[in-house]
Write a protein that holds these residues in place. Structure first.
Motif, short mmCIF file in Angstrom:
data_model
loop_
_atom_site.label_atom_id
_atom_site.label_comp_id
_atom_site.label_asym_id
_atom_site.label_seq_id
_atom_site.Cartn_x
_atom_site.Cartn_y
_atom_site.Cartn_z
N GLN A 68 0.79 -1.22 0.00
CA GLN A 68 0.00 0.00 0.00
C GLN A 68 0.83 1.28 0.00
OE1 GLN A 68 -3.52 0.03 -0.48
NE2 GLN A 68 -2.72 -1.94 -1.15
N ASP A 69 2.08 1.21 0.42
CA ASP A 69 2.94 2.40 0.38
C ASP A 69 3.10 2.92 -1.05
OD1 ASP A 69 3.29 2.20 3.08
OD2 ASP A 69 5.34 1.43 2.98
N VAL A 71 0.68 2.99 -3.34
CA VAL A 71 -0.56 3.51 -3.90
C VAL A 71 -1.32 4.45 -2.97
CG1 VAL A 71 -0.89 1.59 -5.50
CG2 VAL A 71 -1.84 1.44 -3.20
N ARG A 72 -0.89 4.58 -1.76
CA ARG A 72 -1.57 5.44 -0.77
C ARG A 72 -0.66 6.61 -0.39
NH1 ARG A 72 -5.73 3.12 -1.85
NH2 ARG A 72 -6.59 1.35 -0.76
N ASP A 73 -1.28 7.74 -0.11
CA ASP A 73 -0.55 8.91 0.39
C ASP A 73 0.66 9.27 -0.47
OD1 ASP A 73 -2.39 9.03 2.50
OD2 ASP A 73 -1.18 7.64 3.70
N GLU A 83 -4.24 9.74 -3.29
CA GLU A 83 -4.27 8.29 -3.49
C GLU A 83 -4.09 8.01 -4.98
OE1 GLU A 83 -4.84 6.19 -0.79
OE2 GLU A 83 -4.74 8.02 0.40
N TYR A 84 -3.53 6.83 -5.30
CA TYR A 84 -3.30 6.46 -6.69
C TYR A 84 -4.58 6.52 -7.52
CZ TYR A 84 -2.53 3.72 -10.86
OH TYR A 84 -2.49 3.32 -12.16
N ASP A 85 -5.68 5.97 -7.00
CA ASP A 85 -6.93 5.95 -7.78
C ASP A 85 -7.39 7.36 -8.14
OD1 ASP A 85 -7.10 3.22 -7.92
OD2 ASP A 85 -8.48 3.03 -6.24
N ARG A 86 -7.24 8.30 -7.24
CA ARG A 86 -7.63 9.70 -7.50
C ARG A 86 -6.72 10.31 -8.57
NH1 ARG A 86 -8.57 14.35 -8.37
NH2 ARG A 86 -8.74 16.16 -7.03
#
Length: 147
Positions: A68-69, A71-73, A83-86
């Motif tokens: 998660q490191d 794709v997050r923050d 976030e990656y999705d955004r």
């Protein structure tokens, strides 16, 4: 579409076309077969990378296996955290909006592109003043990530 591209390539680069004729329809068919075989397997997380890794004989990790490191923050220009999705969704929308502007200029002889498209370095994504175009350029159409 394939016929149009083949014609453009043949007319623009006849020598190269003769020695290295593109197999556009075959490429497209292969891409569709690969993409269809992965529908639902990876979600939206790096689907093109998944296709490429499959072609290289390397399995691509499932979404839940990704650390998660990665794709997050995520820190983005302007020292914001997203976030990656955004980021992915916004990038898709930015490209779509830019192509609308280009299309208006080509098809409808619109002139909005004059105020939206500048002298950008396509390798770095920066304008003449070093701003990252899709994040913080004043010439970017409204709605870009940096707007």
């Amino acid at each position: 579409m394939a016929t149009m591209w083949e014609s453009l390539l043949r007319d623009t680069h006849p020598g190269m076309y003769a020695t290295n004729c593109p197999a556009i329809q075959e490429w497209f068919s292969r891409f569709n077969a690969l993409a269809s075989s992965h529908v639902g397997h990876f979600g939206r997380l790096f689907p093109l990378a998944a296709l490429i890794s499959t072609d290289m004989g390397r399995p691509y990790p499932l979404r839940e296996m990704v650390e998660q490191d990665y794709v997050r923050d995520l820190t983005v220009p302007g020292r914001r955290v997203m976030e990656y999705d955004r980021i992915f969704t916004a990038a898709l929308e930015n490209v779509r909006r830019l192509w609308v502007v280009v299309g208006e200029g080509v098809v409808a002889s619109g002139e909005r592109f004059i105020s939206c498209i500048g002298n950008w370095n396509l390798d770095t994504g920066q304008d003449e003043e070093g701003r990252i175009v899709l994040w913080d350029s004043p010439k970017s159409p409204q709605g870009y990530i940096g707007a």
